[in-house]
Design a protein around this motif. Structure first.
Motif, PDB file in Angstrom:
ATOM      1  N   ILE A  36       0.839  -1.202   0.000  1.00 10.22           N
ATOM      2  CA  ILE A  36       0.000   0.000   0.000  1.00 10.22           C
ATOM      3  C   ILE A  36       0.875   1.254   0.000  1.00 10.22           C
ATOM      4  O   ILE A  36       0.616   2.216  -0.734  1.00 10.22           O
ATOM      5  N   ARG A  37       1.931   1.235   0.817  1.00 15.84           N
ATOM      6  CA  ARG A  37       2.811   2.405   0.900  1.00 15.84           C
ATOM      7  C   ARG A  37       3.489   2.677  -0.438  1.00 15.84           C
ATOM      8  O   ARG A  37       3.564   3.832  -0.893  1.00 15.84           O
ATOM      9  N   LEU A  38       3.985   1.624  -1.096  1.00 14.75           N
ATOM     10  CA  LEU A  38       4.639   1.798  -2.389  1.00 14.75           C
ATOM     11  C   LEU A  38       3.665   2.312  -3.447  1.00 14.75           C
ATOM     12  O   LEU A  38       4.019   3.146  -4.288  1.00 14.75           O
ATOM     13  N   LEU A  39       2.434   1.833  -3.401  1.00 14.60           N
ATOM     14  CA  LEU A  39       1.433   2.298  -4.366  1.00 14.60           C
ATOM     15  C   LEU A  39       1.109   3.768  -4.122  1.00 14.60           C
ATOM     16  O   LEU A  39       0.986   4.551  -5.083  1.00 14.60           O
ATOM     17  N   GLU A  40       1.000   4.166  -2.868  1.00 13.31           N
ATOM     18  CA  GLU A  40       0.737   5.570  -2.553  1.00 13.31           C
ATOM     19  C   GLU A  40       1.898   6.455  -3.005  1.00 13.31           C
ATOM     20  O   GLU A  40       1.681   7.549  -3.555  1.00 13.31           O
ATOM     21  N   GLU A  41       3.123   5.971  -2.795  1.00 10.64           N
ATOM     22  CA  GLU A  41       4.286   6.756  -3.213  1.00 10.64           C
ATOM     23  C   GLU A  41       4.333   6.909  -4.732  1.00 10.64           C
ATOM     24  O   GLU A  41       4.639   7.982  -5.254  1.00 10.64           O
ATOM     25  N   GLU A  42       4.020   5.827  -5.448  1.00 13.39           N
ATOM     26  CA  GLU A  42       4.052   5.896  -6.919  1.00 13.39           C
ATOM     27  C   GLU A  42       2.982   6.831  -7.462  1.00 13.39           C
ATOM     28  O   GLU A  42       3.225   7.598  -8.398  1.00 13.39           O
ATOM     29  N   LEU A  43       1.799   6.790  -6.868  1.00 12.75           N
ATOM     30  CA  LEU A  43       0.702   7.621  -7.349  1.00 12.75           C
ATOM     31  C   LEU A  43       0.755   9.040  -6.795  1.00 12.75           C
ATOM     32  O   LEU A  43       0.113   9.947  -7.332  1.00 12.75           O
ATOM     33  N   GLY A  44       1.463   9.211  -5.704  1.00 10.42           N
ATOM     34  CA  GLY A  44       1.571  10.532  -5.096  1.00 10.42           C
ATOM     35  C   GLY A  44       0.315  10.986  -4.387  1.00 10.42           C
ATOM     36  O   GLY A  44       0.060  12.186  -4.248  1.00 10.42           O
ATOM     37  N   VAL A  45      -0.493  10.032  -3.926  1.00 13.52           N
ATOM     38  CA  VAL A  45      -1.723  10.368  -3.191  1.00 13.52           C
ATOM     39  C   VAL A  45      -1.851   9.439  -1.991  1.00 13.52           C
ATOM     40  O   VAL A  45      -1.259   8.361  -1.948  1.00 13.52           O
ATOM     41  N   ARG A  46      -2.633   9.871  -1.011  1.00  8.16           N
ATOM     42  CA  ARG A  46      -2.936   9.026   0.140  1.00  8.16           C
ATOM     43  C   ARG A  46      -4.202   8.227  -0.180  1.00  8.16           C
ATOM     44  O   ARG A  46      -5.253   8.798  -0.471  1.00  8.16           O
ATOM     45  N   LEU A  47      -4.094   6.922  -0.147  1.00  7.42           N
ATOM     46  CA  LEU A  47      -5.218   6.060  -0.503  1.00  7.42           C
ATOM     47  C   LEU A  47      -6.102   5.738   0.689  1.00  7.42           C
ATOM     48  O   LEU A  47      -7.297   5.454   0.516  1.00  7.42           O
ATOM     49  N   PHE A  48      -5.532   5.754   1.885  1.00  2.00           N
ATOM     50  CA  PHE A  48      -6.279   5.401   3.089  1.00  2.00           C
ATOM     51  C   PHE A  48      -6.010   6.411   4.199  1.00  2.00           C
ATOM     52  O   PHE A  48      -4.904   6.957   4.302  1.00  2.00           O
ATOM     53  N   ASP A  49      -7.021   6.634   5.021  1.00  5.88           N
ATOM     54  CA  ASP A  49      -6.850   7.315   6.300  1.00  5.88           C
ATOM     55  C   ASP A  49      -6.696   6.242   7.358  1.00  5.88           C
ATOM     56  O   ASP A  49      -7.563   5.368   7.502  1.00  5.88           O
ATOM     57  N   ARG A  50      -5.579   6.273   8.088  1.00  2.43           N
ATOM     58  CA  ARG A  50      -5.323   5.277   9.124  1.00  2.43           C
ATOM     59  C   ARG A  50      -5.829   5.788  10.462  1.00  2.43           C
ATOM     60  O   ARG A  50      -5.650   6.965  10.802  1.00  2.43           O
ATOM     61  N   HIS A  51      -6.449   4.899  11.212  1.00  2.00           N
ATOM     62  CA  HIS A  51      -6.853   5.231  12.578  1.00  2.00           C
ATOM     63  C   HIS A  51      -6.827   3.961  13.416  1.00  2.00           C
ATOM     64  O   HIS A  51      -6.554   2.866  12.899  1.00  2.00           O
ATOM     65  N   GLY A  52      -7.117   4.084  14.685  1.00  2.00           N
ATOM     66  CA  GLY A  52      -6.986   2.948  15.592  1.00  2.00           C
ATOM     67  C   GLY A  52      -7.887   1.783  15.266  1.00  2.00           C
ATOM     68  O   GLY A  52      -7.590   0.634  15.611  1.00  2.00           O
ATOM     69  N   ARG A  53      -9.016   2.031  14.602  1.00  2.00           N
ATOM     70  CA  ARG A  53      -9.968   0.957  14.310  1.00  2.00           C
ATOM     71  C   ARG A  53      -9.794   0.364  12.918  1.00  2.00           C
ATOM     72  O   ARG A  53     -10.535  -0.527  12.528  1.00  2.00           O
ATOM     73  N   GLY A  54      -8.841   0.876  12.147  1.00  2.00           N
ATOM     74  CA  GLY A  54      -8.636   0.305  10.824  1.00  2.00           C
ATOM     75  C   GLY A  54      -8.228   1.349   9.804  1.00  2.00           C
ATOM     76  O   GLY A  54      -7.565   2.341  10.123  1.00  2.00           O
ATOM     77  N   MET A  55      -8.652   1.114   8.565  1.00  2.00           N
ATOM     78  CA  MET A  55      -8.272   1.992   7.455  1.00  2.00           C
ATOM     79  C   MET A  55      -9.510   2.332   6.628  1.00  2.00           C
ATOM     80  O   MET A  55     -10.291   1.443   6.276  1.00  2.00           O
ATOM     81  N   ILE A  56      -9.670   3.620   6.321  1.00  2.00           N
ATOM     82  CA  ILE A  56     -10.806   4.086   5.532  1.00  2.00           C
ATOM     83  C   ILE A  56     -10.286   4.661   4.224  1.00  2.00           C
ATOM     84  O   ILE A  56      -9.344   5.451   4.210  1.00  2.00           O
ATOM     85  N   VAL A  57     -10.904   4.251   3.123  1.00  2.00           N
ATOM     86  CA  VAL A  57     -10.472   4.716   1.808  1.00  2.00           C
ATOM     87  C   VAL A  57     -10.746   6.217   1.678  1.00  2.00           C
ATOM     88  O   VAL A  57     -11.829   6.702   2.008  1.00  2.00           O
ATOM     89  N   THR A  58      -9.756   6.965   1.195  1.00  2.00           N
ATOM     90  CA  THR A  58      -9.943   8.395   0.944  1.00  2.00           C
ATOM     91  C   THR A  58     -10.731   8.585  -0.353  1.00  2.00           C
ATOM     92  O   THR A  58     -10.984   7.641  -1.104  1.00  2.00           O
ATOM     93  N   ASP A  59     -11.103   9.838  -0.629  1.00  2.00           N
ATOM     94  CA  ASP A  59     -11.812  10.125  -1.876  1.00  2.00           C
ATOM     95  C   ASP A  59     -10.955   9.753  -3.080  1.00  2.00           C
ATOM     96  O   ASP A  59     -11.428   9.158  -4.049  1.00  2.00           O
ATOM     97  N   LYS A  60      -9.678  10.112  -3.038  1.00  2.00           N
ATOM     98  CA  LYS A  60      -8.768   9.733  -4.118  1.00  2.00           C
ATOM     99  C   LYS A  60      -8.612   8.211  -4.196  1.00  2.00           C
ATOM    100  O   LYS A  60      -8.523   7.626  -5.277  1.00  2.00           O
ATOM    101  N   GLY A  61      -8.588   7.601  -3.013  1.00  2.00           N
ATOM    102  CA  GLY A  61      -8.486   6.147  -2.974  1.00  2.00           C
ATOM    103  C   GLY A  61      -9.673   5.469  -3.638  1.00  2.00           C
ATOM    104  O   GLY A  61      -9.527   4.455  -4.328  1.00  2.00           O
TER     105      GLY A  61
END
Length: 328
Positions: A36-61
């Protein structure tokens, strides 16, 4: 960008958790996190918002996810096109079905395999939709008939039937297929139903709540055959589709009536994973199942609404025609 990264994106987005995706895919969580980190770096966008209960897809994601799903679907179409042919196939395939569907369709499916692909081996797994969905994601089965899992992003679906449910009672209870029963009349009915949390029970409890009452369920059983046996024994009524009790109705051992206000329906679909190749034998099984269900609907054995004929698998809901209308 690698296909494994897109596959990870799809599963993490669906489950909302790296740990759950790790368990499903049998890949260590750090490896998935790195993808996931490598994909975000390649695309230059944040795909997920991380929080204590898990991961939520961003609008760009979400935008990237839509393209990832299409990429996987197109890859499967390429595989299907390259493997077209009518020669008998060898190999093994596992198909999952809900218990009632398995009772109705198993013999027809086995006969079709014996005729078209006699050297292939077929495994039929009977379980409820939640288990089948999990096993398909884990790769333990190749395809499954499911009651519409609307939240599953990792599936390609082929609509099979919007089946109609009936009130089923012991012989002599006075129910008739020609005379619908108002759902509100179930308030004082002694019902034998699956336990709370079962998809059918959730549907029925919601309908009762909408009508302002609670269902009277003195006995719960998660086995459809057990429910049918209890009704045959005179212990109460249940709610089922017509197909699994077709013989008992014809012999006069049970009686049934359609329900109205509301008309109770469930959507049955053929499901295939998007993140790995679908075996040709699994596609053959899906085609056979769809054809068998259409025949049963036309014969009046399995009342419901058939989808319009469409050779393409799709995620959207189909247009429909009433193939076996309720008689009022």
């Amino acid at each position: 960008m690698e296909l494994s990264q897109l596959r990870t994106l799809i599963h993490v987005a669906e489950l909302g958790s790296l740990s759950k995706a790790s368990d499903r895919l049998h890949i260590a969580q750090p490896a998935l996190s790195r993808q996931i980190r490598l994909l975000e770096e390649e695309l230059g966008v944040r795909l997920f918002d991380r929080h204590g209960r898990g991961m939520i897809v961003t609008d760009k994601g979400e935008d990237v996810l839509k393209h990832a799903l299409r990429v996987m679907a197109e890859l499967e179409e390429i595989r299907a096109t390259a493997s077209e042919g009518d020669a008998p196939l060898r190999g093994h395939v596992s198909i999952g079905m809900p218990p009632t569907a398995a009772d109705i369709l198993t013999e027809t499916l086995v006969a079709a395999f014996r005729e078209a692909h006699p050297e292939a081996t077929l495994r039929i797994v009977s379980a409820y939709s939640g288990y089948l969905l999990d096993w398909m994601h884990r790769g333990e089965i190749d395809a499954a008939i499911l009651y519409d899992p609307k939240s599953a992003r990792t599936l390609r679906t082929q609509p099979l039937l919007e089946e109609i449910l009936f009130l089923v009672a012991p012989a002599g209870a006075g129910l008739s297929l020609d005379t619908p029963v108002d759902f509100g009349d179930l308030e004082d009915e002694r019902l034998l139903l699956p336990s709370a949390g079962h998809a059918l029970r959730v549907l029925l409890d919601k309908c009762a709540d909408d009508r302002g009452f609670r269902l009277h369920v003195p006995v719960e059983a998660d086995s459809y055959s057990a429910l049918k046996t209890l009704v045959l024994g005179g212990h109460g009524s249940t709610i089922l589709q017509k197909a699994p009790i077709h013989r008992e109705l014809a012999l006069g051992q049970l009686c049934a009536a359609p329900l109205v206000n509301p008309v109770l329906k469930r959507r049955l679909i053929m499901s295939y994973p998007t993140d790995r190749p679908v075996p040709r034998l699994a596609r053959f099984a899906g085609q056979t199942i769809a054809s068998s269900i259409a025949d049963l609907v036309e014969e009046g054995v399995w009342p419901g609404i058939l989808p319009e004929q469409d050779p393409q698998l799709e995620h959207s809901a189909p247009k429909a025609r009433l193939a076996q209308p309720l008689r009022t």
